[in-house]
Write a protein that holds these residues in place. Structure first.
Motif, PDB file in Angstrom:
ATOM      1  N   ASP A 132      -0.608 -10.142 -12.419  1.00 30.32           N
ATOM      2  CA  ASP A 132      -1.151  -8.849 -11.595  1.00 30.32           C
ATOM      3  C   ASP A 132       0.037  -8.403 -11.107  1.00 30.32           C
ATOM      4  O   ASP A 132       0.219  -7.088 -10.854  1.00 30.32           O
ATOM      5  CB  ASP A 132      -2.088  -9.386 -10.726  1.00 30.32           C
TER       6      ASP A 132
ATOM      7  N   ASP B 109      -3.614  -1.408  -3.795  1.00 34.07           N
ATOM      8  CA  ASP B 109      -3.724  -1.360  -5.241  1.00 34.07           C
ATOM      9  C   ASP B 109      -4.493  -2.730  -5.686  1.00 34.07           C
ATOM     10  O   ASP B 109      -4.226  -3.673  -5.113  1.00 34.07           O
ATOM     11  CB  ASP B 109      -2.359  -1.455  -5.884  1.00 34.07           C
ATOM     12  N   PRO B 110      -5.561  -2.331  -6.397  1.00 26.03           N
ATOM     13  CA  PRO B 110      -6.306  -3.435  -7.027  1.00 26.03           C
ATOM     14  C   PRO B 110      -5.534  -4.862  -7.739  1.00 26.03           C
ATOM     15  O   PRO B 110      -5.975  -5.953  -7.418  1.00 26.03           O
ATOM     16  CB  PRO B 110      -7.433  -2.950  -7.765  1.00 26.03           C
ATOM     17  N   LEU B 111      -4.430  -4.394  -8.247  1.00 28.67           N
ATOM     18  CA  LEU B 111      -3.722  -5.503  -8.965  1.00 28.67           C
ATOM     19  C   LEU B 111      -2.986  -6.325  -7.998  1.00 28.67           C
ATOM     20  O   LEU B 111      -2.951  -7.582  -8.141  1.00 28.67           O
ATOM     21  CB  LEU B 111      -2.461  -4.824  -9.612  1.00 28.67           C
TER      22      LEU B 111
ATOM     23  N   LEU C 118       1.726  -4.395 -11.611  1.00 28.83           N
ATOM     24  CA  LEU C 118       1.695  -3.806 -10.666  1.00 28.83           C
ATOM     25  C   LEU C 118       3.114  -2.705 -10.751  1.00 28.83           C
ATOM     26  O   LEU C 118       3.219  -1.866 -10.291  1.00 28.83           O
ATOM     27  CB  LEU C 118       1.669  -4.366  -9.290  1.00 28.83           C
TER      28      LEU C 118
ATOM     29  N   ARG D 238      -3.856   3.603   0.173  1.00 27.77           N
ATOM     30  CA  ARG D 238      -4.589   2.847  -0.915  1.00 27.77           C
ATOM     31  C   ARG D 238      -3.679   1.361  -1.013  1.00 27.77           C
ATOM     32  O   ARG D 238      -2.780   1.403  -1.020  1.00 27.77           O
ATOM     33  CB  ARG D 238      -4.647   3.642  -2.003  1.00 27.77           C
TER      34      ARG D 238
ATOM     35  N   PRO E 213       0.939  -1.171  -0.102  1.00 30.32           N
ATOM     36  CA  PRO E 213       0.020   0.112  -0.012  1.00 30.32           C
ATOM     37  C   PRO E 213       0.890   1.114  -0.015  1.00 30.32           C
ATOM     38  O   PRO E 213       1.821   1.567   0.621  1.00 30.32           O
ATOM     39  CB  PRO E 213      -0.769  -0.115   1.317  1.00 30.32           C
TER      40      PRO E 213
ATOM     41  N   ARG F 225       2.900  -0.412 -13.336  1.00 29.16           N
ATOM     42  CA  ARG F 225       1.921   0.830 -12.747  1.00 29.16           C
ATOM     43  C   ARG F 225       3.040   1.617 -11.915  1.00 29.16           C
ATOM     44  O   ARG F 225       2.837   3.001 -12.034  1.00 29.16           O
ATOM     45  CB  ARG F 225       0.919   0.320 -11.956  1.00 29.16           C
ATOM     46  N   ARG F 226       3.822   1.053 -10.969  1.00 27.86           N
ATOM     47  CA  ARG F 226       4.786   2.095 -10.225  1.00 27.86           C
ATOM     48  C   ARG F 226       5.719   2.809 -11.129  1.00 27.86           C
ATOM     49  O   ARG F 226       6.054   3.824 -11.140  1.00 27.86           O
ATOM     50  CB  ARG F 226       5.704   1.014  -9.364  1.00 27.86           C
TER      51      ARG F 226
END
Length: 256
Positions: free
Chosen positions: A242, A125-127, A246, A123, A119, A249-250
């Motif tokens: 996933d 992350d949904p992934l 992630l 938050r 987190p 995404r980072r």
């Protein structure tokens, strides 16, 4: 999508900037193999990006060695991704020290360090949740009465709070209670957490392994969970699609 294969990630991460994944490291060779597999998965999902694994301890090369090698090869910039699930000591101290070491002994190089995979703030992350759910489905496709999120353990209260946020989000996604357990440094143990749920009347208690790679901690969690009559223990996240997404995404968040 073919299982185990990722579609190309669509984002502004520059393929010119190499990516260095930094894992904690373990004496268990399975952990290093898992990190190398994750590096391959990220590279496959982002064609044209050089993705290199490194380790803080027990396994070579270190992040400083990888960064120095990249600088010697002519790269002016690199992005470092901590393969960590909490922003505790290794993120706050060890990784900045590795970047500083590389800067002290090698050519000048701009190094950006992304957030950890756990987190960020409040938050989850949904992934990350999707990866945990995939591993649970692989271990036991049925329904559960309760879940235990088993983590490595830390004395850092902020890090423990972040693990708690993951447990709350994971339990909410299944509509069942979820408690945190630790393999070291904090209580309760996995066996104790499972036993408490069963004492409260839960019959199908599953354990979600909050680990990135296999090793002694995951082995201990698995043994304790089975002795406490958990119906399933999930495998570590390793190179799930996933988790690779992630990481991308980072990278996306720190690009530009």
């Amino acid at each position: 999508m073919v299982p185990g294969r990722l579609p190309a990630f669509r984002g502004p991460v520059s393929g010119a900037d190499p990516v260095v994944l930094v894992a904690h490291g373990s004496r268990d060779p399975r952990a290093a193999a898992a990190t190398r597999a994750l590096a391959r998965a990220v590279a496959a999902a982002r064609p044209g990006t050089v993705v290199l694994p490194s380790w803080l301890d027990h396994t070579a090369p270190t992040p400083a060695e990888v960064l120095c090698g990249l600088a010697e090869a002519g790269h002016a910039r690199a992005v470092l991704v901590p393969l960590l699930l909490t922003a505790a000591y290794h993120r706050r101290v060890d990784i900045p020290a590795a970047v500083a070491e590389a800067g002290a002994v090698g050519r000048a190089m701009a190094v950006r360090v992304t957030d950890v995979l756990g987190p960020v703030g409040e938050r989850v992350d949904p992934l990350l949740l999707a990866g945990l759910r995939q591993r649970l489905a692989e271990a036991e496709p049925g329904r559960f009465d309760a879940l235990v999120l088993a983590a490595a353990g830390t004395r850092d209260p902020g890090a423990r709070a972040s693990v708690g946020r993951v447990a709350a989000a994971l339990g909410a996604s299944y509509g069942v209670p979820c408690r945190v357990a630790y393999a070291s440094a904090a209580a309760p143990t996995t066996g104790t957490a499972v036993a408490r749920f069963r004492a409260d009347g839960a019959r199908r208690v599953a354990v979600s392994a909050y680990f990135l790679a296999p090793g002694l901690f995951h082995d201990a969690v698995t043994t304790a969970a089975r002795e406490a009559s958990a119906v399933a223990v999930s495998a570590p996240l390793t190179d799930t699609p996933d988790l690779a997404h992630l990481i991308l995404r980072r990278l996306h968040a720190f690009s530009g």
